[in-house]
Design a protein around this motif. Structure first.
Motif, PDB file in Angstrom:
ATOM      1  N   LYS A 116      24.183  26.934 101.387  1.00 20.70           N
ATOM      2  CA  LYS A 116      24.811  25.798 102.076  1.00 20.70           C
ATOM      3  C   LYS A 116      26.169  25.484 101.462  1.00 20.70           C
ATOM      4  CE  LYS A 116      20.265  23.626 102.783  1.00 20.70           C
ATOM      5  NZ  LYS A 116      19.446  22.408 102.500  1.00 20.70           N
ATOM      6  N   LYS A 117      26.989  24.802 102.234  1.00 13.29           N
ATOM      7  CA  LYS A 117      28.249  24.296 101.698  1.00 13.29           C
ATOM      8  C   LYS A 117      27.942  23.043 100.888  1.00 13.29           C
ATOM      9  CE  LYS A 117      32.909  22.767 102.834  1.00 13.29           C
ATOM     10  NZ  LYS A 117      33.916  22.501 103.896  1.00 13.29           N
ATOM     11  N   ILE A 118      28.349  23.048  99.634  1.00  8.68           N
ATOM     12  CA  ILE A 118      28.036  21.934  98.750  1.00  8.68           C
ATOM     13  C   ILE A 118      29.141  20.893  98.798  1.00  8.68           C
ATOM     14  CG2 ILE A 118      27.668  21.259  96.335  1.00  8.68           C
ATOM     15  CD1 ILE A 118      26.401  23.942  95.833  1.00  8.68           C
ATOM     16  N   PHE A 119      28.749  19.659  99.066  1.00  6.50           N
ATOM     17  CA  PHE A 119      29.678  18.542  99.030  1.00  6.50           C
ATOM     18  C   PHE A 119      29.453  17.772  97.733  1.00  6.50           C
ATOM     19  CE2 PHE A 119      29.075  19.519 103.505  1.00  6.50           C
ATOM     20  CZ  PHE A 119      30.383  19.547 103.979  1.00  6.50           C
ATOM     21  N   PHE A 120      30.550  17.434  97.066  1.00  4.09           N
ATOM     22  CA  PHE A 120      30.448  16.826  95.746  1.00  4.09           C
ATOM     23  C   PHE A 120      29.653  15.527  95.779  1.00  4.09           C
ATOM     24  CE2 PHE A 120      32.126  14.227  92.219  1.00  4.09           C
ATOM     25  CZ  PHE A 120      31.789  15.061  91.168  1.00  4.09           C
ATOM     26  N   LYS A 121      29.869  14.718  96.795  1.00  3.73           N
ATOM     27  CA  LYS A 121      29.172  13.429  96.877  1.00  3.73           C
ATOM     28  C   LYS A 121      27.663  13.633  96.969  1.00  3.73           C
ATOM     29  CE  LYS A 121      28.977   9.136  99.550  1.00  3.73           C
ATOM     30  NZ  LYS A 121      29.517   8.393 100.724  1.00  3.73           N
ATOM     31  N   ASP A 122      27.256  14.605  97.795  1.00  7.98           N
ATOM     32  CA  ASP A 122      25.815  14.870  97.939  1.00  7.98           C
ATOM     33  C   ASP A 122      25.214  15.369  96.631  1.00  7.98           C
ATOM     34  OD1 ASP A 122      26.009  14.125 100.581  1.00  7.98           O
ATOM     35  OD2 ASP A 122      26.247  16.183 101.315  1.00  7.98           O
ATOM     36  N   SER A 123      25.919  16.297  95.970  1.00  8.68           N
ATOM     37  CA  SER A 123      25.394  16.841  94.717  1.00  8.68           C
ATOM     38  C   SER A 123      25.378  15.789  93.620  1.00  8.68           C
ATOM     39  CB  SER A 123      26.236  18.044  94.270  1.00  8.68           C
ATOM     40  OG  SER A 123      27.559  17.660  93.941  1.00  8.68           O
ATOM     41  N   ARG A 162      16.319  24.235  90.610  1.00  6.56           N
ATOM     42  CA  ARG A 162      15.771  23.891  91.923  1.00  6.56           C
ATOM     43  C   ARG A 162      16.885  23.481  92.894  1.00  6.56           C
ATOM     44  NH1 ARG A 162      14.404  19.256  94.718  1.00  6.56           N
ATOM     45  NH2 ARG A 162      12.579  19.436  96.108  1.00  6.56           N
ATOM     46  N   TYR A 163      17.754  22.593  92.438  1.00  9.41           N
ATOM     47  CA  TYR A 163      18.834  22.123  93.319  1.00  9.41           C
ATOM     48  C   TYR A 163      19.748  23.276  93.731  1.00  9.41           C
ATOM     49  CZ  TYR A 163      23.211  20.130  94.886  1.00  9.41           C
ATOM     50  OH  TYR A 163      24.338  19.851  95.633  1.00  9.41           O
ATOM     51  N   LEU A 164      20.159  24.080  92.767  1.00 12.21           N
ATOM     52  CA  LEU A 164      21.087  25.175  93.055  1.00 12.21           C
ATOM     53  C   LEU A 164      20.465  26.212  93.986  1.00 12.21           C
ATOM     54  CD1 LEU A 164      22.508  25.586  89.449  1.00 12.21           C
ATOM     55  CD2 LEU A 164      23.740  24.676  91.433  1.00 12.21           C
ATOM     56  N   ALA A 165      19.178  26.481  93.798  1.00 14.85           N
ATOM     57  CA  ALA A 165      18.501  27.464  94.652  1.00 14.85           C
ATOM     58  C   ALA A 165      18.376  26.950  96.084  1.00 14.85           C
ATOM     59  CB  ALA A 165      17.121  27.777  94.080  1.00 14.85           C
ATOM     60  N   ARG A 166      18.061  25.683  96.226  1.00 15.04           N
ATOM     61  CA  ARG A 166      17.882  25.100  97.558  1.00 15.04           C
ATOM     62  C   ARG A 166      19.208  24.967  98.322  1.00 15.04           C
ATOM     63  NH1 ARG A 166      13.027  22.107  98.354  1.00 15.04           N
ATOM     64  NH2 ARG A 166      14.143  20.555  99.603  1.00 15.04           N
ATOM     65  N   ASN A 167      20.308  24.975  97.616  1.00 12.87           N
ATOM     66  CA  ASN A 167      21.622  24.795  98.261  1.00 12.87           C
ATOM     67  C   ASN A 167      22.502  26.031  98.139  1.00 12.87           C
ATOM     68  OD1 ASN A 167      21.892  21.652  98.993  1.00 12.87           O
ATOM     69  ND2 ASN A 167      20.777  21.836  97.061  1.00 12.87           N
ATOM     70  N   ARG A 168      21.885  27.145  97.797  1.00 11.51           N
ATOM     71  CA  ARG A 168      22.634  28.376  97.565  1.00 11.51           C
ATOM     72  C   ARG A 168      23.398  28.816  98.811  1.00 11.51           C
ATOM     73  NH1 ARG A 168      24.967  31.564  93.656  1.00 11.51           N
ATOM     74  NH2 ARG A 168      24.912  33.755  94.274  1.00 11.51           N
ATOM     75  N   LEU A 217      26.517  25.833  82.602  1.00 15.87           N
ATOM     76  CA  LEU A 217      26.438  27.294  82.679  1.00 15.87           C
ATOM     77  C   LEU A 217      25.579  27.738  83.856  1.00 15.87           C
ATOM     78  CD1 LEU A 217      26.912  30.129  81.518  1.00 15.87           C
ATOM     79  CD2 LEU A 217      24.919  29.769  80.038  1.00 15.87           C
ATOM     80  N   VAL A 218      24.408  27.128  84.009  1.00 18.17           N
ATOM     81  CA  VAL A 218      23.521  27.490  85.121  1.00 18.17           C
ATOM     82  C   VAL A 218      24.166  27.118  86.460  1.00 18.17           C
ATOM     83  CG1 VAL A 218      21.289  26.993  86.203  1.00 18.17           C
ATOM     84  CG2 VAL A 218      21.425  27.347  83.742  1.00 18.17           C
ATOM     85  N   ALA A 219      24.875  26.001  86.489  1.00 16.83           N
ATOM     86  CA  ALA A 219      25.580  25.602  87.718  1.00 16.83           C
ATOM     87  C   ALA A 219      26.624  26.649  88.084  1.00 16.83           C
ATOM     88  CB  ALA A 219      26.231  24.236  87.526  1.00 16.83           C
ATOM     89  N   PHE A 220      27.337  27.150  87.092  1.00 17.33           N
ATOM     90  CA  PHE A 220      28.333  28.201  87.341  1.00 17.33           C
ATOM     91  C   PHE A 220      27.661  29.473  87.844  1.00 17.33           C
ATOM     92  CE2 PHE A 220      30.535  31.952  85.612  1.00 17.33           C
ATOM     93  CZ  PHE A 220      31.734  31.868  86.309  1.00 17.33           C
ATOM     94  N   LEU A 221      26.587  29.891  87.175  1.00 13.84           N
ATOM     95  CA  LEU A 221      25.868  31.098  87.583  1.00 13.84           C
ATOM     96  C   LEU A 221      25.216  30.932  88.949  1.00 13.84           C
ATOM     97  CD1 LEU A 221      24.153  31.999  84.178  1.00 13.84           C
ATOM     98  CD2 LEU A 221      26.175  33.067  85.196  1.00 13.84           C
ATOM     99  N   GLY A 222      24.896  29.689  89.309  1.00 16.43           N
ATOM    100  CA  GLY A 222      24.256  29.416  90.593  1.00 16.43           C
ATOM    101  C   GLY A 222      25.227  29.242  91.745  1.00 16.43           C
ATOM    102  N   GLY A 223      26.508  29.454  91.483  1.00 14.39           N
ATOM    103  CA  GLY A 223      27.490  29.387  92.552  1.00 14.39           C
ATOM    104  C   GLY A 223      28.016  28.002  92.861  1.00 14.39           C
ATOM    105  N   TYR A 224      27.773  27.043  91.971  1.00 13.30           N
ATOM    106  CA  TYR A 224      28.310  25.699  92.180  1.00 13.30           C
ATOM    107  C   TYR A 224      29.829  25.772  92.050  1.00 13.30           C
ATOM    108  CZ  TYR A 224      28.499  20.583  91.887  1.00 13.30           C
ATOM    109  OH  TYR A 224      28.754  19.249  92.127  1.00 13.30           O
TER     110      TYR A 224
END
Length: 400
Positions: free
Chosen positions: A141-148, A133-139, A180-187
């Motif tokens: 967007k630019k991900i900031f480490f603090k927010d994640s 859910r998190y990765l899909a909603r932020n796909r 693994l899912v985080a990697f596949l999700g573009g994190y």
């Protein structure tokens, strides 16, 4: 029954694999249950078989009900279930249950039905849905480490921290699958590296703290983990009793096997109907049977990947991979333990081993996969109907 079969949707190959695994499980479960009857002296073989059948029937009900739920609902459901999982894990961690004098703080009893429930198995599926859910909603967007950190890793970290004291192997599997899912999700990979490093550091601190203050961590199973890892590299057969008996069962099965119900090591091998059931399968059905079982799980992985790649939303893709891959990964770990390639972990063989929690949560995860597959089938059927109802569509296709 006919009406139910007509309403089944989703990947037919996955349905077939699930059915084959479930039907096949009756043979090794019935055979291995004689260990519990003859050696342990509890119940009857028919009683264990009927219980296994009941658990599987309920499991198929779970699959059917889950695959009828539109998969997009699992996004919001994961947020609602995270607090529930946290409460269950806290209760499980501190209730200090023992079974036959052994620390079994991974389990709680379901009132009135007398069945144990391993809360970490529910937590693993919920965590994977939450991560998807998190990765899909932020796909986009630019991900900031603090927010994640606050939106993803702290909730996941708390869940893992509550599972860790009583179940290291499940914690490690969930953590690896989330990464693994985080990697596949573009994190971002650099953030994944930071999380991995932090996880290793926290685990090291936990081990050192538990050894320094054992009374504070009385429900942890650190001694068990340490013994299993040390025994894995030890030549002492007494220290590796389970592993040695499993390897003996596999070796005596040779290529063709001894035949259904003719296992000898089931009478000596602890957990022969759950953690080490693969060894009994190879002893009775040979290395050929064990290899075919492995092929079934790999085929299941292949179909899971196919469903994921054909899904038209990033959430659907990550959801299928997140809840589906751990099933096959767990199966391979169980097999690796049986053949001596991995230390004893206590991971059951999905849809084969006895145990209600494992069966139910595996079925729930497979229901989620089939829900995504069924959604795609429904969309394709709708598009086909629209095209069939539109006379211009044929001309459109001919011109195009």
């Amino acid at each position: 029954m006919t009406k139910v079969l007509r309403n089944i949707s989703g990947d037919r190959t996955i349905w077939a694999i699930i059915t084959v695994l479930a039907i096949f499980s009756f043979l090794p479960v019935y055979s291995a249950s004689t260990n519990l009857v003859g050696v342990v002296g509890t119940g009857t073989t028919l009683g264990y078989l009927l219980k296994h059948a009941m658990l599987l029937v309920l499991g198929f009900v779970i699959i059917y009900a889950t695959h009828k739920i539109p998969y997009r609902y699992f996004s919001g459901l994961s947020v609602l279930l995270i607090p529930v999982v946290l409460v269950l894990l806290i209760y499980t961690l501190f209730q200090g249950k023992t079974i036959s004098g052994v620390n079994a703080s991974r389990w709680i009893n379901i009132p009135f039905v007398g069945i144990g429930f391993q809360t970490s198995t529910l937590a693993s599926v919920v965590v994977m849905m939450f991560t998807a859910r998190y990765l899909a909603r932020n796909r986009e967007k630019k991900i900031f480490f603090k927010d994640s950190l606050f939106q993803l890793w702290i909730p996941v970290g708390i869940v893992l921290a509550l599972i860790l004291p009583a179940n290291f192997s499940t914690t490690a599997i969930i953590f690896a699958m989330v990464l693994l899912v985080a990697f596949l999700g573009g994190y971002p990979i650099k953030f994944i590296g930071a999380i991995l490093g932090s996880g290793i550091l926290i685990f090291t601190i936990f081990i050192l703290s538990a050894k320094a203050f054992p009374e504070t961590f009385k429900n942890s199973r650190i001694k068990t983990w340490t013994a299993r890892i040390e025994n894995f590299s030890s030549p002492n057969e007494d220290a590796n009793y389970q592993a040695e008996k499993a390897k003996l069962a596999i070796a005596s099965g040779e290529i063709q096997g001894k035949g259904p119900g003719k296992s000898v090591q089931k009478n000596f091998l602890p957990q022969s109907s759950s953690d080490f059931i693969y060894a009994i399968i190879v002893e009775e059905f040979g290395s050929a049977g064990g290899f075919m079982l492995m092929i079934l799980y790999l085929l299941l992985l292949f179909r899971i990947v196919i469903v994921a790649t054909k899904t038209d939303t990033i959430f659907g893709t990550l959801l299928v991979l997140g809840v589906g891959i751990p099933i096959v990964f767990q199966a391979l770990i169980n097999m690796a333990v049986a053949v001596g390639l991995f230390p004893v972990t206590g991971q059951p063989l999905p849809l084969i081993s006895t145990g209600g929690t494992s069966i139910w949560m595996t079925c729930f995860a497979l229901g989620v996969v089939l829900s995504v597959s069924a959604d795609r089938e429904a969309k394709m059927a709708t598009n086909k109907k629209i095209n069939d109802d539109n006379p211009l569509s044929v001309l459109h296709e001919a011109i195009g």
